[in-house]
Design a protein around this motif. Structure first.
Motif, PDB file in Angstrom:
ATOM      1  N   SER A  78       0.564  -1.245   0.102  1.00 28.37           N
ATOM      2  CA  SER A  78      -0.001   0.049  -0.028  1.00 28.37           C
ATOM      3  C   SER A  78       0.787   1.414   0.043  1.00 28.37           C
ATOM      4  N   ASP A  79       2.079   1.164   0.201  1.00 32.35           N
ATOM      5  CA  ASP A  79       2.946   2.352   0.334  1.00 32.35           C
ATOM      6  C   ASP A  79       3.715   2.619  -0.905  1.00 32.35           C
ATOM      7  N   ARG A  80       3.457   1.713  -1.868  1.00 28.66           N
ATOM      8  CA  ARG A  80       4.227   2.020  -3.292  1.00 28.66           C
ATOM      9  C   ARG A  80       3.059   2.480  -4.140  1.00 28.66           C
ATOM     10  N   PRO A  81       3.421   3.596  -4.869  1.00 32.78           N
ATOM     11  CA  PRO A  81       2.493   4.599  -5.449  1.00 32.78           C
ATOM     12  C   PRO A  81       1.732   3.511  -6.632  1.00 32.78           C
ATOM     13  N   ALA A  82       2.070   2.800  -7.335  1.00 35.34           N
ATOM     14  CA  ALA A  82       1.670   2.118  -8.651  1.00 35.34           C
ATOM     15  C   ALA A  82       0.793   0.936  -8.100  1.00 35.34           C
ATOM     16  N   ALA A  83       1.445   0.187  -6.967  1.00 35.71           N
ATOM     17  CA  ALA A  83       0.681  -0.920  -6.282  1.00 35.71           C
ATOM     18  C   ALA A  83      -0.469  -0.442  -5.585  1.00 35.71           C
ATOM     19  N   HIS A  84      -0.471   0.831  -4.958  1.00 32.78           N
ATOM     20  CA  HIS A  84      -1.593   1.308  -4.317  1.00 32.78           C
ATOM     21  C   HIS A  84      -2.591   1.638  -5.215  1.00 32.78           C
ATOM     22  N   ALA A  85      -2.270   2.442  -6.447  1.00 29.74           N
ATOM     23  CA  ALA A  85      -3.384   2.724  -7.343  1.00 29.74           C
ATOM     24  C   ALA A  85      -4.108   1.460  -7.863  1.00 29.74           C
ATOM     25  N   PHE A  86      -3.174   0.413  -8.058  1.00 26.71           N
ATOM     26  CA  PHE A  86      -3.814  -0.932  -8.550  1.00 26.71           C
ATOM     27  C   PHE A  86      -4.722  -1.497  -7.413  1.00 26.71           C
ATOM     28  N   GLY A 106       1.949  -0.137 -14.862  1.00 27.53           N
ATOM     29  CA  GLY A 106       2.494   0.538 -13.840  1.00 27.53           C
ATOM     30  C   GLY A 106       3.022  -0.102 -12.704  1.00 27.53           C
ATOM     31  N   TRP A 107       2.113  -1.188 -12.171  1.00 25.92           N
ATOM     32  CA  TRP A 107       2.356  -1.953 -11.069  1.00 25.92           C
ATOM     33  C   TRP A 107       3.502  -3.080 -11.386  1.00 25.92           C
ATOM     34  N   GLU A 108       3.218  -3.644 -12.536  1.00 23.71           N
ATOM     35  CA  GLU A 108       4.321  -4.453 -13.405  1.00 23.71           C
ATOM     36  C   GLU A 108       5.775  -3.833 -13.172  1.00 23.71           C
ATOM     37  N   THR A 109       5.952  -2.561 -13.719  1.00 25.42           N
ATOM     38  CA  THR A 109       7.133  -1.913 -13.959  1.00 25.42           C
ATOM     39  C   THR A 109       7.571  -1.558 -12.454  1.00 25.42           C
ATOM     40  N   GLU A 110       6.702  -1.141 -11.557  1.00 25.27           N
ATOM     41  CA  GLU A 110       7.450  -0.846 -10.125  1.00 25.27           C
ATOM     42  C   GLU A 110       7.623  -2.183  -9.588  1.00 25.27           C
ATOM     43  N   THR A 111       7.047  -3.206  -9.713  1.00 21.48           N
ATOM     44  CA  THR A 111       7.523  -4.485  -9.016  1.00 21.48           C
ATOM     45  C   THR A 111       8.739  -5.019  -9.578  1.00 21.48           C
ATOM     46  N   MET A 112       8.572  -5.151 -10.849  1.00 25.39           N
ATOM     47  CA  MET A 112      10.009  -5.531 -11.663  1.00 25.39           C
ATOM     48  C   MET A 112      11.088  -4.812 -11.316  1.00 25.39           C
ATOM     49  N   HIS A 113      11.022  -3.391 -11.228  1.00 23.82           N
ATOM     50  CA  HIS A 113      12.202  -2.501 -10.659  1.00 23.82           C
ATOM     51  C   HIS A 113      12.605  -2.850  -9.206  1.00 23.82           C
TER      52      HIS A 113
END
Length: 136
Positions: A78-86, A106-113
């Motif tokens: 919940s503290d990760r911006p793309a994950a939170h939005a998803f 966005g979530w995929e990019t954030e998670t893979m990063h």
């Protein structure tokens, strides 16, 4: 050759993502896409988060050859911006299916990063045809 993703959201909020090589699926409706990709087995137990043990909203295999198992956990992400939005989209019964590609990617990019991977930039223009070689 071009490659894009097609997304289809089912009424229960589950969705599928199917590769669309050279626009071959452009004419297929969302209902048709959902028929191509079967729903998950209802008897499959919910997956636990590998970090905290909480039930995941979603788990997904990362891009090919990365070996990454992507997890969408309301407690851990919940503290990760793309994950939170998803997460917000996923939990909203009035979700807009048109938002799914942007949110998922966005979530995929954030998670893979977070796993040390970076998405390659899109090429400016498709490559041209091969140039014939001259011998002699």
């Amino acid at each position: 050759m071009s490659f894009t993703w097609r997304y289809a959201v089912r009424a229960d909020g589950t969705f599928c993502r199917i590769g669309n090589l050279d626009g071959r699926l452009d004419h297929v409706t969302d209902e048709g896409l959902a028929r191509i990709h079967p729903e998950r087995d209802e008897d499959e137990p919910p997956a636990p988060c590998s970090r905290c043990g909480t039930e995941l909203l979603l788990h997904w295999h990362g891009p090919l050859m990365t070996g990454v198992r992507m997890e969408l956990c309301p407690a851990c992400d919940s503290d990760r911006p793309a994950a939170h939005a998803f997460i917000q989209w996923y939990r909203n019964p009035g979700r807009d299916p048109k938002e799914l590609p942007r949110l998922f990617e966005g979530w995929e990019t954030e998670t893979m990063h977070a796993h040390g991977w970076v998405r390659a930039p899109e090429p400016d223009a498709p490559p041209g045809p091969p140039v014939p070689l001259r011998v002699g």
